[in-house]
Design an enzyme around this catalytic site. Structure first.
Site, short mmCIF file in Angstrom:
data_model
loop_
_atom_site.label_atom_id
_atom_site.label_comp_id
_atom_site.label_asym_id
_atom_site.label_seq_id
_atom_site.Cartn_x
_atom_site.Cartn_y
_atom_site.Cartn_z
N HIS A 1 0.82 -1.22 0.00
CA HIS A 1 0.00 0.00 0.00
C HIS A 1 0.85 1.27 0.00
O HIS A 1 0.68 2.12 -0.88
CB HIS A 1 -0.96 -0.01 1.18
CG HIS A 1 -1.68 1.29 1.40
ND1 HIS A 1 -2.58 1.81 0.50
CD2 HIS A 1 -1.59 2.19 2.43
CE1 HIS A 1 -3.03 2.98 0.95
NE2 HIS A 1 -2.44 3.23 2.11
N HIS B 1 4.02 7.03 5.49
CA HIS B 1 2.85 7.73 6.02
C HIS B 1 2.07 6.92 7.05
O HIS B 1 1.31 7.49 7.85
CB HIS B 1 1.93 8.19 4.87
CG HIS B 1 1.09 7.10 4.27
ND1 HIS B 1 1.54 6.30 3.24
CD2 HIS B 1 -0.17 6.69 4.54
CE1 HIS B 1 0.58 5.45 2.90
NE2 HIS B 1 -0.46 5.67 3.68
N GLU C 1 1.87 5.58 12.86
CA GLU C 1 0.57 5.15 13.39
C GLU C 1 0.55 3.66 13.71
O GLU C 1 -0.05 3.25 14.71
CB GLU C 1 -0.52 5.47 12.37
CG GLU C 1 -1.91 5.02 12.78
CD GLU C 1 -2.89 5.11 11.63
OE1 GLU C 1 -4.10 5.04 11.90
OE2 GLU C 1 -2.45 5.24 10.48
N ASP C 2 1.20 2.85 12.88
CA ASP C 2 1.03 1.39 12.96
C ASP C 2 2.23 0.64 13.52
O ASP C 2 2.21 -0.58 13.55
CB ASP C 2 0.73 0.84 11.56
CG ASP C 2 -0.59 1.38 11.00
OD1 ASP C 2 -1.43 1.78 11.82
OD2 ASP C 2 -0.76 1.38 9.77
N ASP D 1 -3.35 8.36 -0.96
CA ASP D 1 -3.75 7.26 -0.07
C ASP D 1 -5.17 6.82 -0.35
O ASP D 1 -5.47 5.63 -0.47
CB ASP D 1 -3.60 7.72 1.38
CG ASP D 1 -4.11 6.69 2.39
OD1 ASP D 1 -3.47 5.66 2.55
OD2 ASP D 1 -5.16 6.96 3.01
N ASP E 1 -20.99 14.02 -27.38
CA ASP E 1 -19.62 14.47 -27.18
C ASP E 1 -18.88 13.58 -26.18
O ASP E 1 -18.19 14.05 -25.30
CB ASP E 1 -19.58 15.92 -26.72
CG ASP E 1 -20.36 16.14 -25.43
OD1 ASP E 1 -21.20 15.29 -25.09
OD2 ASP E 1 -20.12 17.16 -24.76
#
Length: 814
Positions: free
Chosen positions: A137, A161, A165-166, A233, A353
């Site tokens: 990811h 990124h 956090e993880d 993201d 169009d």
């Protein structure tokens, strides 16, 4: 990614918004457009832009390059980071370097490798819901940023990124090893995600999402690259949304369509905007998506031949004129085709169009020369020319747009003309600033381009309510715009539907407070006049005074922009509390009478979580609570009460497990099949109100309001077995008869004024009866209107109430 052989499967990951099983056959090199039309798919590997240098090849295999890097410590300094990237990882990472520009330095290459090494180690034990390694990811997000030609710090932040956090790696670690710029970007994205997660524990998910959006816009003021990473993201998450459950796919797709796609549009990033729209539409309206995709596929061969002929004809004429240009065709993306079909109420066959043409020339002067060639070759359609070079859009977009008719087939087509620099900005919008390393981050040109964001945020620093902020985003940022002129000729950018009051507040707060009228293009107009592009506005202001509370009434449509609403509320809050309490009490009593609702003020205040009724009155007086909100809360409370009584009286046993019956009245009747339905004349229910069905003898099911006296009588008599659960269908266009009663002092033209107002609101009047000669010269008008929903009913009642000599207007119950 290989296309799924089953076109009915919509639950597998995709790399483009093209429906699985439908492969486009168009071989023309196509580009995305200005937001109204673009190519159908955005492939997982973006084509190289015309005039761009050839992409780099990897300097060496990733595994070998990693071994040459200097040791990178773990978060606790227990030793060097060691990773063993899988073949899938290495291939994904190699794609990043294949897309890098040729001037990408060796030290920048190593910088990205070090960021990848940390990210791979941090996510080593994590997997996505699809089962693939999580590191795929951030690599995919970074590839999108590379395609946008972002700077190396943003690319590194894309890889990192999710790390803070993880995993065990902190922002301090990132700052120490990658510098303050990368750390700031990662911290900004991390805060956005944490706020999103906190939303789960709030009263509703929408509150958390709203607060997250607010924080995102505040972060934009500091560094817009935070939002660009967030968009990348979201784009990759949408590309791989198939691994999620259906309800989650729809929720994420709706959020993307309402927030992130308009945000990309506002920043001018058409590439991301168009793909987000198509991917969202694919999950929200799968049947419509599939139908349009198949229709495009079926007519592809015919259109290919036509496009090749037109393209060759245009190229030949440009060469004759001595203009060096690249001509390409591009296809409207599926969502824009669907929107046009809905807007014009036509079928796909009547959209002519679907294809357009783009001409890229060397200079601005050549844009106008090329326009002359196009107009000499084909007949221009009057009113279909836009010069965005002389008048750029506020998101930096510049181009010439014209629509012409083919002399041979009479088919209309759109032609866009721009330079390569204009094209880069059209594709990447505000991100184009980072495409050239020689540009300084804080140069004057860039600051001018993003000035609208800073101006937008100035007053929002004071807004603390998340819902108010969300409303302001939808009106002031995501909504279509209208451009008007001051008397001095300066351009003022306002949301579509803006009024002279919105204009006055956009100029200065005090001017808005004292606005009493407006002169538009030399003529006086009312304050609820809707401004149009090109209007020249002169505000007529009083020497002193303040805004009216009526300006905040959504039914009167005096104000559109959230900026104006916020300034009006601020002024009202500064007035005396007792005055606001008194005015709030009057307004609530009036709304309850108008709705014919027998609820106490204390009961209604509890619906808004006010402990003291005076606080609730004051909130109405301040403008924090309006009539529409009151009506909606009362309806919701009645619906909850209906469910409680149904359970208490055993009504739920009538919910037999059968397919719902759709009736011609726009109702879904649960528990019965094939029965006729009719609306009860005693209470005339309106869509949105809680309702109950009563099974009659020989006349099918009669629909009543839950609080209808006849339903109460039925319950008292023990006839609950004849009551069934019914509900309004969503999105129906049916209208329903509603009786209203108007009391007014009799005057000449009273009936005419009421009828004209009803007609102006596009409401049909089924019947009307006027009684004159009443006491005190009062006249009573009883009318039956065809109403779509409660909101429309409240709007027409409010507007009738403002007519001269009107004493009271309310809903009438038999």
């Amino acid at each position: 990614m290989a296309l799924n052989s089953n076109p009915d499967r919509l639950d597998t990951p995709v790399d483009s918004p093209v429906l699985n099983g439908i492969a486009p056959t168009n071989r023309l090199h196509a580009h995305s457009s200005n937001g109204n039309s673009t190519r159908l798919p955005l492939p997982s590997k973006a084509p190289v832009e015309a005039g761009s240098p050839a992409p780099n090849q990897p300097l060496e295999p990733v595994a070998i390059a990693l071994q040459k890097l200097s040791p990178q410590p773990t978060s606790d300094n227990s030793g060097p980071i060691q990773i063993e990237p899988t073949k899938e990882e290495q291939q994904a990472f190699d794609q990043i370097f294949q897309a890098l520009p040729p001037n990408f330095a060796r030290k920048e290459y190593e910088f990205l490798l070090r960021a990848y090494k940390v990210a791979s180690y941090a996510h080593r034990h994590q997997q996505r819901e699809s089962g693939e390694p999580y590191i795929i990811h951030p690599i995919a997000v970074t590839k999108i940023l590379v395609e946008m030609r972002m700077d190396v710090n943003t690319m590194a932040a894309g890889l990192l990124h999710d790390v803070a956090e993880d995993s065990e790696f902190t922002i301090d670690y990132i700052q120490e090893h990658f510098g303050p710029s990368v750390a700031m970007l990662v911290d900004g994205v991390t805060k956005l995600k944490r706020i999103n997660e906190l939303g789960v524990t709030r009263s509703t998910m929408s509150d958390g999402k709203t607060e997250s959006l607010r924080k995102m816009f505040l972060a934009m003021v500091e560094d817009i690259r935070v939002v660009l990473i967030k968009l990348a993201d979201r784009l990759h998450n949408m590309r791989t949304l198939g691994s999620q459950k259906d309800f989650k796919r729809r929720r994420i797709a709706r959020e993307t369509l309402e927030i992130f796609a308009p945000l990309a549009n506002r920043l001018g990033i058409w590439k991301i905007k168009s793909e987000l729209e198509d991917l969202s539409f694919r999950y929200l309206e799968p049947a419509s998506y599939r139908d349009i995709a198949k229709a495009i596929q079926q007519k592809q061969d015919e259109r290919d031949k036509w496009v090749i002929r037109i393209k060759a004809e245009l190229e030949r004429e440009l060469i004759k004129a001595g203009i060096t240009a690249e001509v390409s065709a591009r296809t409207k993306h599926i969502y824009s085709i669907w929107r046009k079909m809905k807007r014009k109420e036509v079928s796909f066959e009547q959209i002519y169009d679907v294809y357009g043409f783009r001409v890229i020339v060397e200079s601005e002067a050549q844009c106008y020369f090329a326009l002359g060639v196009v107009h000499s070759l084909w007949r221009p359609i009057p009113g279909e020319f836009d010069d965005y070079i002389a008048n750029p859009k506020n998101n930096m977009y510049r181009s010439l747009h014209t629509a012409v008719l083919s002399r041979r087939s009479g088919r209309p087509m759109e032609v866009q003309i721009r330079t390569q620099e204009m094209h880069n900005i059209a594709e990447y919008g505000i991100a184009a600033h980072w495409q050239y390393k020689e540009q300084a981050k804080h140069d004057a040109d860039f600051q001018r381009k993003v000035a609208w964001i800073r101006q937008l945020m100035e007053w929002r620093q004071e807004v603390t309510d998340a819902d108010e902020f969300m409303n302001s985003m939808k009106t002031d940022v995501f909504k279509d715009r209208v451009f008007v002129f001051t008397p001095q000729g300066d351009v003022v950018d306002l949301p579509a539907g803006a009024t002279p009051i919105d204009f006055a507040y956009a100029i200065h707060t005090e001017l808005g407070h004292r606005c009493r009228g407006a002169n538009i293009n030399g003529r006086l107009v009312p304050l609820d006049y809707k401004l149009k592009n090109g209007d020249q506005v002169m505000v007529i202001a009083a020497k002193r005074g303040g805004p009216s509370r009526d300006w905040l009434n959504p039914n009167l449509e005096y104000v559109t922009s959230q900026r104006a609403r916020s300034k009006i509320r601020t002024w009202l809050r500064k007035q005396g509390r007792e005055e606001n309490i008194q005015r709030g009490r009057q307004m609530l009593d009036k709304e309850l009478r108008r709705l014919s609702v027998a609820q106490s003020a204390e009961a209604v205040s509890k619906l808004f979580n006010y402990e003291k009724v005076d606080d609730f009155y004051a909130a109405i007086g301040y403008g924090d609570v309006n009539s529409q909100q009151i009506a909606q809360q009362i309806i919701n409370q009645e619906r909850r009460e209906q469910e409680r009584l149904a359970a208490q009286n055993g009504l739920l046993i009538n919910r037999v497990m059968r397919s719902p019956t759709k009736t011609t009245d726009g109702l879904t009747v649960q528990g019965v099949e094939g029965l006729l339905t009719q609306l009860g004349r005693c209470c005339s229910p309106v869509p949105g109100e809680p309702i109950t069905g009563y099974v009659t003898q020989g006349r099918g099911v009669t629909i009543h309001r839950t609080d209808c006296p006849n339903i109460a009588t039925c319950v008292r008599r023990g006839q609950t077995h004849r009551l069934i659960d019914v509900q309004w269908t969503a999105g129906g266009q049916e209208t329903y008869p509603v009786k209203i009663q108007i009391s007014a002092y009799d005057r000449s033209g009273l009936m005419r004024d009421v009828a004209s107002l009803v007609a102006d609101e596009r409401i049909n009047m089924l019947s009307v009866e006027a009684l004159t000669g009443q006491k005190d010269n009062l006249a009573l008008i009883n009318a039956t209107l065809e109403i779509e929903d409660v909101a429309q009913l409240m709007r027409i009642l409010t507007k009738i109430d403002r007519l001269p000599n009107i004493v009271e207007v309310r809903r009438a119950l038999s």
